[in-house]
Write a protein that holds these residues in place. Sequence first.
Motif, PDB file in Angstrom:
ATOM      1  N   LEU A 189       0.824  -1.206   0.000  1.00  0.00           N
ATOM      2  CA  LEU A 189       0.000   0.000   0.000  1.00  0.00           C
ATOM      3  C   LEU A 189       0.863   1.263   0.000  1.00  0.00           C
ATOM      4  CD1 LEU A 189      -3.020  -0.938   2.276  1.00  0.00           C
ATOM      5  CD2 LEU A 189      -2.661  -1.333  -0.164  1.00  0.00           C
ATOM      6  N   PRO A 190       0.261   2.430  -0.323  1.00  0.00           N
ATOM      7  CA  PRO A 190       1.028   3.660  -0.528  1.00  0.00           C
ATOM      8  C   PRO A 190       1.881   4.066   0.673  1.00  0.00           C
ATOM      9  CG  PRO A 190      -1.181   3.927  -1.375  1.00  0.00           C
ATOM     10  CD  PRO A 190      -1.167   2.626  -0.648  1.00  0.00           C
ATOM     11  N   GLY A 191       3.078   4.522   0.362  1.00  0.00           N
ATOM     12  CA  GLY A 191       3.941   5.117   1.374  1.00  0.00           C
ATOM     13  C   GLY A 191       4.636   4.148   2.297  1.00  0.00           C
ATOM     14  N   LYS A 192       4.419   2.861   2.120  1.00  0.00           N
ATOM     15  CA  LYS A 192       5.009   1.896   3.041  1.00  0.00           C
ATOM     16  C   LYS A 192       6.507   1.734   2.765  1.00  0.00           C
ATOM     17  CE  LYS A 192       1.237   1.520   5.102  1.00  0.00           C
ATOM     18  NZ  LYS A 192       0.808   2.838   4.635  1.00  0.00           N
ATOM     19  N   VAL A 193       7.247   1.471   3.844  1.00  0.00           N
ATOM     20  CA  VAL A 193       8.706   1.324   3.769  1.00  0.00           C
ATOM     21  C   VAL A 193       9.070  -0.108   4.144  1.00  0.00           C
ATOM     22  CG1 VAL A 193      10.929   2.101   4.689  1.00  0.00           C
ATOM     23  CG2 VAL A 193       9.062   3.751   4.348  1.00  0.00           C
ATOM     24  N   ILE A 194       9.835  -0.737   3.278  1.00  0.00           N
ATOM     25  CA  ILE A 194      10.398  -2.058   3.556  1.00  0.00           C
ATOM     26  C   ILE A 194      11.862  -1.821   3.908  1.00  0.00           C
ATOM     27  CG2 ILE A 194      10.652  -4.435   2.750  1.00  0.00           C
ATOM     28  CD1 ILE A 194       7.740  -3.189   2.647  1.00  0.00           C
ATOM     29  N   GLU A 195      12.222  -2.024   5.150  1.00  0.00           N
ATOM     30  CA  GLU A 195      13.590  -1.748   5.584  1.00  0.00           C
ATOM     31  C   GLU A 195      14.562  -2.806   5.048  1.00  0.00           C
ATOM     32  OE1 GLU A 195      14.510   0.924   7.128  1.00  0.00           O
ATOM     33  OE2 GLU A 195      12.668   1.757   7.981  1.00  0.00           O
ATOM     34  N   GLY A 198      14.139  -6.648   4.709  1.00  0.00           N
ATOM     35  CA  GLY A 198      12.749  -7.001   4.978  1.00  0.00           C
ATOM     36  C   GLY A 198      12.220  -7.896   3.881  1.00  0.00           C
ATOM     37  N   THR A 199      11.416  -8.894   4.258  1.00  0.00           N
ATOM     38  CA  THR A 199      10.963  -9.903   3.303  1.00  0.00           C
ATOM     39  C   THR A 199       9.458 -10.104   3.440  1.00  0.00           C
ATOM     40  OG1 THR A 199      13.118 -10.995   3.408  1.00  0.00           O
ATOM     41  CG2 THR A 199      11.281 -12.296   2.546  1.00  0.00           C
ATOM     42  N   ILE A 200       8.779 -10.113   2.296  1.00  0.00           N
ATOM     43  CA  ILE A 200       7.323 -10.215   2.251  1.00  0.00           C
ATOM     44  C   ILE A 200       6.953 -11.498   1.531  1.00  0.00           C
ATOM     45  CG2 ILE A 200       5.223  -9.141   1.371  1.00  0.00           C
ATOM     46  CD1 ILE A 200       6.841  -6.448   1.520  1.00  0.00           C
ATOM     47  N   ALA A 201       6.163 -12.345   2.176  1.00  0.00           N
ATOM     48  CA  ALA A 201       5.769 -13.613   1.581  1.00  0.00           C
ATOM     49  C   ALA A 201       4.788 -13.405   0.434  1.00  0.00           C
ATOM     50  CB  ALA A 201       5.149 -14.515   2.649  1.00  0.00           C
ATOM     51  N   ALA A 202       4.684 -14.410  -0.434  1.00  0.00           N
ATOM     52  CA  ALA A 202       3.794 -14.353  -1.587  1.00  0.00           C
ATOM     53  C   ALA A 202       2.355 -14.081  -1.162  1.00  0.00           C
ATOM     54  CB  ALA A 202       3.862 -15.667  -2.354  1.00  0.00           C
ATOM     55  N   LYS A 208       1.464  -1.958   6.691  1.00  0.00           N
ATOM     56  CA  LYS A 208       2.341  -1.254   7.625  1.00  0.00           C
ATOM     57  C   LYS A 208       3.790  -1.424   7.173  1.00  0.00           C
ATOM     58  CE  LYS A 208      -0.643  -2.016  11.660  1.00  0.00           C
ATOM     59  NZ  LYS A 208      -0.725  -2.593  13.037  1.00  0.00           N
ATOM     60  N   ASP A 209       4.657  -0.537   7.657  1.00  0.00           N
ATOM     61  CA  ASP A 209       6.078  -0.670   7.346  1.00  0.00           C
ATOM     62  C   ASP A 209       6.603  -2.029   7.811  1.00  0.00           C
ATOM     63  OD1 ASP A 209       5.933   1.910   6.421  1.00  0.00           O
ATOM     64  OD2 ASP A 209       6.986   2.799   8.127  1.00  0.00           O
ATOM     65  N   VAL A 210       7.586  -2.529   7.074  1.00  0.00           N
ATOM     66  CA  VAL A 210       8.237  -3.791   7.428  1.00  0.00           C
ATOM     67  C   VAL A 210       9.633  -3.465   7.932  1.00  0.00           C
ATOM     68  CG1 VAL A 210       9.068  -6.009   6.558  1.00  0.00           C
ATOM     69  CG2 VAL A 210       6.896  -5.069   5.721  1.00  0.00           C
ATOM     70  N   TYR A 211       9.936  -3.880   9.140  1.00  0.00           N
ATOM     71  CA  TYR A 211      11.203  -3.515   9.756  1.00  0.00           C
ATOM     72  C   TYR A 211      12.359  -4.376   9.249  1.00  0.00           C
ATOM     73  CZ  TYR A 211       8.304  -0.767  12.886  1.00  0.00           C
ATOM     74  OH  TYR A 211       7.404   0.138  13.381  1.00  0.00           O
ATOM     75  N   ARG A 212      13.540  -3.915   9.557  1.00  0.00           N
ATOM     76  CA  ARG A 212      14.775  -4.560   9.114  1.00  0.00           C
ATOM     77  C   ARG A 212      14.793  -6.050   9.474  1.00  0.00           C
ATOM     78  NH1 ARG A 212      20.142  -2.362   8.410  1.00  0.00           N
ATOM     79  NH2 ARG A 212      21.741  -3.939   8.735  1.00  0.00           N
ATOM     80  N   GLU A 213      15.048  -6.874   8.460  1.00  0.00           N
ATOM     81  CA  GLU A 213      15.256  -8.322   8.613  1.00  0.00           C
ATOM     82  C   GLU A 213      14.021  -9.065   9.103  1.00  0.00           C
ATOM     83  OE1 GLU A 213      18.894  -8.906  10.818  1.00  0.00           O
ATOM     84  OE2 GLU A 213      20.033  -7.622   9.443  1.00  0.00           O
ATOM     85  N   GLU A 214      12.844  -8.465   8.993  1.00  0.00           N
ATOM     86  CA  GLU A 214      11.597  -9.144   9.334  1.00  0.00           C
ATOM     87  C   GLU A 214      11.082  -9.952   8.152  1.00  0.00           C
ATOM     88  OE1 GLU A 214       9.211  -6.497  12.661  1.00  0.00           O
ATOM     89  OE2 GLU A 214       8.567  -6.430  10.564  1.00  0.00           O
TER      90      GLU A 214
END
Length: 238
Positions: A189-195, A198-202, A208-214
């Motif tokens: 979604l708009p404006g979100k930060v992936i540090e 950071g890893t997002i599953a399929a 929300k923002d995804v923090y470092r190494e999450e």
Amino acid sequence: MADTQVGNNVVIEENVTLGKNVIIGNNVVIYSGTKIGDNVIIQDNAVIGKQPTRAKASILPETNQLPPAIIGSEVTIGTSAIIYANCKLGDNVFVADLATVRERVEVGEYTIIGRGVAVENDCTVGKRCKLETNCYITAYSSIEDYVFIAPCVVTTNDNYMARTKERFNNFKGVTIKTGGRIGANATILPGKVIEEDGTIAAASVVTKDVYREELVVGSPAKKIRNVPDEQLLRNQER
């Protein structure tokens, strides 16, 4: 241009600069002022340096003639790809068939832009990234180095979904920092930060923002654990 190979029905406008050993396929159009480095391959039906065309109902401001595109050395541009004016591709970038890279975009060296990928206006993409088939990078996004984006990922920049004038001052793309990884069919979604890392599953929806190494999973995406040490960018051979 003595060492340039040029196919049939090619249009090269005035003041185009071509490096050594450039190969140009059939039906290619290269617009005025474009600068192309050495050992570049431009395949059939590609368009380089196209000025943007604004729809009558577009909210984007009108632009005057933009500066020309700049294509680095050792770049490959696939069949029917479109590279807009005021776009800069670093050395060794690979742009696959049917991809579109819009105006005011800069792409770092050794990055791969896959088949059918769209990188919208006013984005930056770092070095050695992989943007895989049919992913969509929304306008005003920032992608740092060594980022992996799987097929059919969607990024967004408008929380108001084209309703109310309030949206005009709130467009914001996504930020994916160095080493971030996004699984297939995920939506951010708009404006979100992936540090960093950071890893997002399929198929996840990132609200929300995804923090470092999450590592986050689901809709809405939530942390389930940290990325394993052996998967972290700092532990890879580069």
